[in-house]
Every structure is written in structure tokens, then in C-alpha cells.
Design an enzyme around this catalytic site. Structure first.
Site, PDB file in Angstrom:
ATOM      1  N   ASP A 170       0.849  -1.187   0.000  1.00 42.32           N
ATOM      2  CA  ASP A 170       0.000   0.000   0.000  1.00 42.32           C
ATOM      3  C   ASP A 170       0.882   1.234   0.000  1.00 42.32           C
ATOM      4  OD1 ASP A 170      -2.416   1.785   0.806  1.00 42.32           O
ATOM      5  OD2 ASP A 170      -3.275  -0.234   0.762  1.00 42.32           O
ATOM      6  N   HIS A 224      -3.617   5.836   3.409  1.00 45.02           N
ATOM      7  CA  HIS A 224      -4.391   4.628   3.139  1.00 45.02           C
ATOM      8  C   HIS A 224      -3.732   3.382   3.725  1.00 45.02           C
ATOM      9  CE1 HIS A 224      -6.141   1.408   0.543  1.00 45.02           C
ATOM     10  NE2 HIS A 224      -7.208   2.176   0.563  1.00 45.02           N
ATOM     11  N   SER A 417     -11.376  -1.871  -0.264  1.00 43.59           N
ATOM     12  CA  SER A 417     -10.062  -1.897   0.396  1.00 43.59           C
ATOM     13  C   SER A 417     -10.220  -2.255   1.862  1.00 43.59           C
ATOM     14  CB  SER A 417      -9.387  -0.531   0.294  1.00 43.59           C
ATOM     15  OG  SER A 417      -8.764  -0.337  -0.925  1.00 43.59           O
TER      16      SER A 417
END
Length: 611
Positions: A170, A224, A417
Site C-alpha cells: 500500500d 491509506h 479496500s
């Protein structure tokens, strides 16, 4: 006047004349500039030609030297990494990195070099554009997801994912680790960090990071990656006494493949997967979380990112991938979630009614199947609506959406996600209790233990193309005993070797309805020659008869109602039909006529839709 005086005068006159003639001779020469004086100022010397070039006639203008074209990034695959590297160098391209996991290299090529490479005679040469990928997230508020998937009760019994490592590809992890600093057992949560982007940009980074045992903090400029990592393994304790993460005792390896805007490249993600496979034993990496994706550009076996994912699965790593946020339309599953082997996750929201299952709904943004090759996706769904988790308060997401920043350095996001992270946490719990499960066995137990949404009539409220086998349930997955119910008829080794590829049994009828073809074995088949044998094989394996019952006939519409029961008592027809496959054949290609996507970046920050 004496003779001696006249001699001196003539000598003086002669000297003067000689000097004057010398000056006139110099002035009559071409106007060449005087040589520059030598100075102490450093300046690069003029390049010396190897040989003098022949002079041209005055009327012929000098030829214009064409500049080198603008180079683009590509992934070049061949019989081996060495062959791919040599082929790129031979045409004048620049090798930007190795992707040995798929026998490929990254390459920077201009148009002329690209054409020369395509025209070269290189064994198994394939050239792919280095496509963009993006995090799969939206934004909204929520908590309680460990309890909503039955993980919190397992924590009380000591099932926390202890000893199991999840690799998260990520945007990194925040240097201020907070609840990711240590596990409940006072051991480090984050075992290693690796920055693929920096490794690509700085050739010395990889060696330095290895020498430092990948212990340096990378930081998460987007936000994120920290959010996803916290959903999986945060050991923060809520006021209720519950852990905030699904697997609070598990370990993490953070691999940065997305930049400060949440965007990335195929090369970086593939390189990250290769690093994870290489370091698998060192950190006991059992799970790979891929909360990212891009629209498919080719069949799964022909996509370099999908190939890397299959290689990780073949290496014994359970790959959990996001379905994508392009729903609710059918056939919107992202790569690498379109790989038939891996566990692909869609999203469910509790519609702001936590711990009230009758209010849970399939999130409208959740991508749905089938895939272009006819496989049913996603395999299951996880909680993915307005998920609250620890995240940087100074990252791009926090600065762009300050309204979703909480008072304790947490942030609220929605998307597949987040649902993927929930499922990855559940897999860590499973592997703590049953450490010898293979990826196929993990997938089977996850699917068999999931709870599908059924309506009051007892039939599916959402088709398997939308919810797969249902909402993940940690307790039933951890203590399940199902076997041989996933990836039946598939062979990842033959797939990777290019020997055999597979298709699923999803199809679409003349009215646009999606259904699953039945698997009816015939007892006899006759036919001569190669063609006859192929026809018999297709007839034996596959009978194109739709299964109309059990909610398997779907017109692609989206149902947003609630009041559904997420039940574990539903009997799936024909033994997990979507888990099987048949050999891909030109005799039956159900997806003919569809144009493959050009690989547009998936935007995962749709704040307007709040499930």
C-alpha cells in the site's frame, strides 16, 4: 656623415620595415579569434572528435540530428530475466529494474526502441505498458467491524493472529505507529518496511535497506496504508474493552507501492510482490493484502500483475484482493481480484446500524462479477462501509477530507479496500489456529463459513455474483472443517507455465441474464481424431444448461433493501459451483465481443456516495 652612421640608419630602417611587414601579414590573414587566456575557472573541455568529418559542399545544408524520443515505462517479459534484460539493452532501451517473479524487467523505451524490440526475435517476448493502479477506497464513518464479523469473541479466547504476518502492499505505514507500535504481547507489530518506489528511484536503497534489516521507518504520506494496516492488526482497545483490529496479535510487513496521492504502477506492485515472496520465510509472511487494483486489460493469465499474484499463491501465500469500487454494474472486478485462485472481497455496510444484521446491505460501490473469463467473483464480502481506523492526521487523505478525521488520529473510509483488510485479519486468525492450511484450504473454509444474505423466503437476497458465498464469519472460518471446495479443477502451476488456462462456468443468456452453467458428466462420448477428442472433452466437462434456482439467474440489477438475514444455513447448489473451472478453449469463449479496458486509473475516493 660617416659611413658607420649611415649603416646604423639603414639597419634601423630595415628592422622597422621587417616589423611593419610582419604586422601587415598578420592583418591580412583570416579573421581568426585570438586564443583565450588560461584561467583557473573550471569548464568542461570541448569534445574531441575521433576522426575528422569530411567537409560538405557549401550549398548542402548540415543534416539535423534527431533527438532521442521520449521514453515510456514498460514491462518486458521473456523466457528469462536475462533474456529480457539483454533484449532491452540491445535496442538501446534502459532497464529500470528486475521482476524475476514473472521473468521480466522494467524498461524505459522510446517509440523507435519499442518498435525495434517488438520486431526482434526473442523467445516468449511480451511487452506490457506499466499500467497505473490506485487504492480502492471511499470515505465514511463507522466502527465495530471486529464484532460484526465475529472476531471479538475469538480475541477473548486468545485467538488474535499471534505469530502470523500479513504483508500490506500500500502507501506505507505512519512513522507515528500508535496502536501499531506493539502487539498485546509487547512484541513489535511491524516487523519490516520496504519502499519499492524509493528502490526504483535510488539504486542503492535496496542494499542499504537490506543491511539495516528493513528496520527504517518509511512513513505514509497518503494515509491509506496505515488505515488498512490498522483494520488488520491494531491493538488499540476501545472503551468497550474490545480490540480495534481484527487480528490485534498479528504481525505486519509494510511494503510501499503507492505514492502520496494513492496512485502506483504495475512495476512497483509486481516488484513488491516479488520482495514479499523472497522474504516469506524470514518474516513468516502467510497473507498478502492487496487493497488496490486497476481495470483488467487482458485475460488473467496474460496480465503481468495477475501473474505475480498467482506466483505468490503458488508460493504458499494467501492472497486477499479488493474487488474494486466500480459497482454495482456487473463485470466490474478489478485486477488482480480477477485472478480465479485468490480470495476477492466485496463490501457490505451496516447502514449506520452497527451490530444489527437485518440492516446490513451490499454496498452500492462494490464491484461485482462475473469476470471476463466466466469466474464468479467476489468469493465473499466483508464490512467495508464507513470504517474507522488509525491513520495519519497529516496525510493527503486527512488534508483533503478533514471532516473524516477523528480526535484520536483516526480516519473514516469506505471501500472494498477496507473490506479486504477485514478478511485478511480473519485469515490471520485462521492460520494461528491451523498453521498448516494451504491457500486453497483457507479459501475453502472462508467460503464455507461465510453467511449469505437471504430474504424472508429463504432464497438469496443478493446473487453470488454480488456477494459470493456471503459475509465473512471469523468464528466459522477458524473452526470450520470444509475441504476440497475451492479452486477445484484449476492448476496454478500449469497456468503460470502457460501450459493450461482456465475459464469459469458463468455465462450470459440472450436476454442479458447471468447464470452458472451446470456441470453434468456424460457417460459415453465418441469421436475420431484430435477434433473429436476435444469435442468430447468439452462435452464431458461442461453442459451449457443454466442453473436457474437458488438465486443464480441475475439480470445485473442492484437491490438496496434491508431486512435480510445473514444466515449460515443456506445450502449452496452443486458444491460451490463458482470455485470450479474448465480448460479454456477457443471452442467456447463466453466473453467474445467484449473490449478490454485500456487500464484507466481507478479512483477510490468517491466521497459523494455514503453507504
Amino acid at each position: 656623415m660617416t659611413t658607420k652612421s649611415w649603416s646604423r640608419r639603414w639597419l634601423f630602417a630595415g628592422c622597422f620595415a621587417t616589423v611593419l611587414l610582419t604586422v601587415l601579414a598578420l592583418m591580412s590573414r583570416n579573421d581568426a579569434p585570438a586564443p583565450s587566456p588560461v584561467t583557473v575557472v573550471s569548464r568542461p573541455p570541448a569534445p574531441m572528435p575521433v576522426a575528422a568529418a569530411p567537409s560538405r559542399a557549401r550549398e548542402t545544408p548540415p543534416s539535423r540530428v534527431e533527438p532521442v524520443g521520449v521514453r515510456q515505462d514498460y514491462i518486458v517479459q521473456a523466457e528469462s530475466v536475462e533474456i529480457a534484460r539483454s533484449a532491452v539493452v540491445r535496442v538501446g532501451g534502459v532497464v529500470t529494474g528486475d521482476l524475476s517473479i514473472i521473468r521480466a524487467v522494467g524498461a524505459a523505451l522510446d517509440d523507435r526502441q519499442l518498435e525495434a524490440l517488438r520486431a526482434s526475435d526473442v523467445p516468449r517476448l511480451r511487452i506490457f505498458e506499466d499500467s497505473p493502479v490506485q487504492a480502492s477506497s471511499n470515505h465514511l464513518p463507522e466502527t465495530n467491524y471486529p464484532s460484526e464479523v465475529a472476531a471479538s469473541n475469538l480475541h477473548l479466547g486468545g485467538v488474535t493472529g499471534r505469530g502470523v504476518t500479513v504483508a500490506v502492499l500500500d502507501s506505507g505505514v505512519w512513522s507515528t505507529l500508535g496502536p501499531l507500535q506493539t502487539t498485546p504481547y509487547q512484541t513489535p507489530h511491524v516487523l519490516a518496511q520496504y519502499d519499492v518506489i524509493q528502490a526504483r528511484q535510488q539504486p542503492t536503497y535496496s542494499q542499504t535497506a537490506a543491511q539495516q534489516n528493513y528496520s527504517q521507518s518509511i512513513d505514509d504520506l497518503f494515509g491509506h496504508g496505515t488505515h488498512i494496516s490498522s483494520i488488520i492488526a491494531s491493538s488499540g482497545v476501545a472503551t468497550t474493552g474490545n480490540y480495534q483490529g481484527v487480528a490485534p496479535g498479528g504481525n505486519l510487513v509494510s511494503v510501499r507501492v503507492l505514492d502520496s496521492t494513492g496512485a502506483g504502477r504495475y512495476f512497483d506492485v509486481i516488484a513488491g510482490i516479488g520482495w514479499v515472496v523472497k522474504e516469506k520465510s524470514r518474516y513468516n509472511i502467510r497473507v498478502l493484502n492487496l487493497s488496490l487494483g486497476a481495470p483488467p486489460q487482458s485475460p488473467y493469465w496474460d496480465d503481468p500483475l495477475d501473474q505475480a499474484v498467482m506466483a505468490a499463491w503458488s508460493a504458499g501465500i494467501v492472497v486477499v484482493a479488493a474487488a474494486g469500487n466500480r459497482g454495482p454494474q456487473p463485470m466490474t472486478i478489478n485486477a488482480p481480484g480477477n485472478v480465479p485462485y485468490v480470495i476477492t472481497v466485496g463490501a457490505v455496510t451496516d447502514a449506520y446500524h452497527p451490530m444489527q444484521p437485518l440492516q446490513y446491505q451490499l454496498a452500492s460501490f462494490s464491484s461485482t462479477g462475473p469476470t471476463y473469463e466466466g469466474f464468479v467473483k467476489p468469493e465473499l464480502v466483508g464490512m467495508g462501509g464507513h470504517i474507522l481506523a488509525y491513520a495519519p492526521n497529516n496525510g493527503t487523505l486527512a488534508l483533503e477530507f478533514p471532516q473524516w478525521v477523528g480526535p484520536y488520529d483516526d480516519f473514516t473510509m469506505s471501500g472494498t479496500s477496507q473490506a479486504t483488510a477485514v478478511v485478511s485479519g480473519v485469515v490471520a486468525l485462521m492460520l494461528q489456529v491451523s498453521p498448516y492450511l494451504t491457500p486453497d484450504q483457507v479459501k475453502c473454509r472462508l467460503m464455507s463459513g461465510a453467511h449469505p444474505a437471504v430474504n424472508p423466503k429463504g432464497t438469496l437476497a443478493y446473487t453470488v455474483f454480488q456477494q459470493g458465498s456471503g459475509l465473512v464469519n471469523a468464528h466459522d472460518a477458524v473452526y470450520g472443517s470444509a475441504t476440497n471446495c475451492a479452486n477445484q479443477g484449476l492448476n496454478v502451476a500449469r497456468d503460470l507455465a502457460g501450459i493450461q488456462h482456465f475459464g469459469g462456468r458463468a455465462n450470459r443468456d440472450s436476454n442479458g441474464n447471468y447464470y452458472i452453467m451446470s456441470d453434468q458428466q456424460t457417460t459415453t462420448c465418441s469421436g475420431g481424431g484430435l477434433l473429436g477428442g476435444l469435442l468430447c472433452l468439452v462435452k464431458d466437462v461442461l453442459s451449457i444448461v443454466p442453473l436457474l434456482g437458488d438465486g443464480l439467474l441475475w439480470n445485473g440489477s442492484y437491490t438496496s433493501g434491508s431486512g435480510y438475514t445473514w444466515s449460515n444455513g443456506y445450502t449452496w447448489s452443486n458444491g460451490y459451483t463458482w470455485s470450479n473451472g474448465y480448460t479454456w478453449s477457443n471452442g467456447y469463449t463466453w466473453s467474445n465481443g467484449y473490449t478490454w479496458s485500456t487500464g484507466d486509473t481507478v479512483t477510490g475516493t468517491d466521497i459523494s456516495r455514503q453507504p
